[in-house]
Design a protein around this motif. Structure first.
Motif, PDB file in Angstrom:
ATOM      1  N   GLY A   1      18.290  14.201 130.740  1.00  0.00           N
ATOM      2  CA  GLY A   1      18.734  15.479 130.214  1.00  0.00           C
ATOM      3  C   GLY A   1      20.083  15.918 130.716  1.00  0.00           C
ATOM      4  O   GLY A   1      20.690  15.302 131.597  1.00  0.00           O
TER       5      GLY A   1
ATOM      6  N   ASP B   1       9.933  14.294 130.552  1.00  0.00           N
ATOM      7  CA  ASP B   1      10.170  15.422 131.452  1.00  0.00           C
ATOM      8  C   ASP B   1      10.930  15.012 132.710  1.00  0.00           C
ATOM      9  O   ASP B   1      11.125  15.810 133.614  1.00  0.00           O
ATOM     10  CB  ASP B   1       8.840  16.089 131.828  1.00  0.00           C
ATOM     11  CG  ASP B   1       8.205  16.769 130.628  1.00  0.00           C
ATOM     12  OD1 ASP B   1       8.945  17.300 129.780  1.00  0.00           O
ATOM     13  OD2 ASP B   1       6.969  16.761 130.535  1.00  0.00           O
ATOM     14  N   ASP B   2      11.389  13.770 132.770  1.00  0.00           N
ATOM     15  CA  ASP B   2      12.197  13.310 133.899  1.00  0.00           C
ATOM     16  C   ASP B   2      13.628  13.818 133.690  1.00  0.00           C
ATOM     17  O   ASP B   2      14.245  13.531 132.658  1.00  0.00           O
ATOM     18  CB  ASP B   2      12.179  11.787 133.971  1.00  0.00           C
ATOM     19  CG  ASP B   2      12.839  11.251 135.224  1.00  0.00           C
ATOM     20  OD1 ASP B   2      13.774  11.899 135.747  1.00  0.00           O
ATOM     21  OD2 ASP B   2      12.432  10.177 135.685  1.00  0.00           O
ATOM     22  N   PRO B   3      14.166  14.558 134.651  1.00  0.00           N
ATOM     23  CA  PRO B   3      15.507  15.130 134.495  1.00  0.00           C
ATOM     24  C   PRO B   3      16.633  14.110 134.300  1.00  0.00           C
ATOM     25  O   PRO B   3      17.711  14.484 133.846  1.00  0.00           O
ATOM     26  CB  PRO B   3      15.718  15.915 135.789  1.00  0.00           C
ATOM     27  CG  PRO B   3      14.356  16.191 136.288  1.00  0.00           C
ATOM     28  CD  PRO B   3      13.516  15.027 135.862  1.00  0.00           C
TER      29      PRO B   3
ATOM     30  N   ARG C   1      13.780  13.417 122.944  1.00  0.00           N
ATOM     31  CA  ARG C   1      12.420  13.502 123.481  1.00  0.00           C
ATOM     32  C   ARG C   1      11.482  12.600 122.673  1.00  0.00           C
ATOM     33  O   ARG C   1      10.674  11.871 123.228  1.00  0.00           O
ATOM     34  CB  ARG C   1      11.936  14.946 123.457  1.00  0.00           C
ATOM     35  CG  ARG C   1      10.510  15.093 123.984  1.00  0.00           C
ATOM     36  CD  ARG C   1      10.029  16.537 123.970  1.00  0.00           C
ATOM     37  NE  ARG C   1       8.724  16.610 124.569  1.00  0.00           N
ATOM     38  CZ  ARG C   1       8.481  16.689 125.871  1.00  0.00           C
ATOM     39  NH1 ARG C   1       9.491  16.737 126.718  1.00  0.00           N
ATOM     40  NH2 ARG C   1       7.257  16.728 126.348  1.00  0.00           N
TER      41      ARG C   1
ATOM     42  N   HIS D   1       6.882  20.728 131.304  1.00  0.00           N
ATOM     43  CA  HIS D   1       8.266  20.573 130.832  1.00  0.00           C
ATOM     44  C   HIS D   1       9.173  21.615 131.485  1.00  0.00           C
ATOM     45  O   HIS D   1      10.260  21.295 131.948  1.00  0.00           O
ATOM     46  CB  HIS D   1       8.325  20.694 129.307  1.00  0.00           C
ATOM     47  CG  HIS D   1       9.722  20.750 128.778  1.00  0.00           C
ATOM     48  ND1 HIS D   1      10.509  19.627 128.657  1.00  0.00           N
ATOM     49  CD2 HIS D   1      10.482  21.789 128.366  1.00  0.00           C
ATOM     50  CE1 HIS D   1      11.687  19.985 128.178  1.00  0.00           C
ATOM     51  NE2 HIS D   1      11.684  21.279 127.989  1.00  0.00           N
TER      52      HIS D   1
ATOM     53  N   HIS E   1      17.641  17.072 125.910  1.00  0.00           N
ATOM     54  CA  HIS E   1      17.332  15.656 126.128  1.00  0.00           C
ATOM     55  C   HIS E   1      18.538  14.850 125.660  1.00  0.00           C
ATOM     56  O   HIS E   1      18.989  14.987 124.518  1.00  0.00           O
ATOM     57  CB  HIS E   1      16.078  15.248 125.351  1.00  0.00           C
ATOM     58  CG  HIS E   1      14.837  15.726 125.989  1.00  0.00           C
ATOM     59  ND1 HIS E   1      14.267  16.939 125.658  1.00  0.00           N
ATOM     60  CD2 HIS E   1      14.068  15.190 126.966  1.00  0.00           C
ATOM     61  CE1 HIS E   1      13.182  17.114 126.401  1.00  0.00           C
ATOM     62  NE2 HIS E   1      13.039  16.061 127.204  1.00  0.00           N
TER      63      HIS E   1
ATOM     64  N   PHE F   1      11.406  19.553 133.984  1.00  0.00           N
ATOM     65  CA  PHE F   1      12.620  19.214 133.245  1.00  0.00           C
ATOM     66  C   PHE F   1      13.606  20.382 133.207  1.00  0.00           C
ATOM     67  O   PHE F   1      14.697  20.291 133.763  1.00  0.00           O
ATOM     68  CB  PHE F   1      12.258  18.770 131.823  1.00  0.00           C
ATOM     69  CG  PHE F   1      13.423  18.249 131.028  1.00  0.00           C
ATOM     70  CD1 PHE F   1      13.940  16.993 131.293  1.00  0.00           C
ATOM     71  CD2 PHE F   1      13.988  19.002 130.017  1.00  0.00           C
ATOM     72  CE1 PHE F   1      15.012  16.496 130.556  1.00  0.00           C
ATOM     73  CE2 PHE F   1      15.055  18.526 129.278  1.00  0.00           C
ATOM     74  CZ  PHE F   1      15.567  17.268 129.550  1.00  0.00           C
ATOM     75  N   ARG F   2      13.227  21.458 132.570  1.00  0.00           N
ATOM     76  CA  ARG F   2      14.165  22.554 132.332  1.00  0.00           C
ATOM     77  C   ARG F   2      14.737  23.131 133.624  1.00  0.00           C
ATOM     78  O   ARG F   2      15.959  23.263 133.767  1.00  0.00           O
ATOM     79  CB  ARG F   2      13.493  23.657 131.519  1.00  0.00           C
ATOM     80  CG  ARG F   2      14.456  24.740 131.098  1.00  0.00           C
ATOM     81  CD  ARG F   2      13.799  25.737 130.149  1.00  0.00           C
ATOM     82  NE  ARG F   2      14.801  26.605 129.574  1.00  0.00           N
ATOM     83  CZ  ARG F   2      15.342  27.637 130.195  1.00  0.00           C
ATOM     84  NH1 ARG F   2      14.958  27.949 131.413  1.00  0.00           N
ATOM     85  NH2 ARG F   2      16.273  28.374 129.610  1.00  0.00           N
TER      86      ARG F   2
END
Length: 97
Positions: free
Chosen positions: A74, A69-71, A58, A25, A53, A29-30
């Motif tokens: 987000g 976790d796909d950007p 999420r 993650h 998210h 993602f982050r």
């Protein structure tokens, strides 16, 4: 909620990694969100420090079989805006159903 109930709820919740916020993650993602959105996408003033998210939570992404976790799912927010958005859109916080 009494203190004993709060402790029991926190134990049942698990740690960040158990909730899906582990190394994958953080790297997928982050880091991608904060690099893409260096300024808060709501107030447009403060630096982004939280990868939020959005527009789907999420929990809902997982339920739909999508990669949480796909950007693309987000946006970058400052802590103040993230806290406000969470209070409005997730009354009761993480335990809301």
């Amino acid at each position: 909620m009494c203190q004993a109930c709060k402790r029991a709820a926190d134990l049942a919740r698990g740690d960040a990694a158990q909730r899906g916020y582990g190394q994958r993650h953080r790297t997928l993602f982050r880091e991608a969100i904060l690099a893409r959105d260096p300024v808060c996408q709501l107030c447009l003033r403060a630096l982004s420090t939280v990868a939020d998210h959005w527009p789907t939570s999420r929990r809902d992404l997982v339920a739909l079989g999508l990669d949480p976790d796909d950007p693309i799912y987000g946006r970058g927010l400052c802590k103040r805006c993230h806290d406000r958005e969470t209070a409005v859109n997730q009354p009761g916080g993480w335990n809301a159903r």
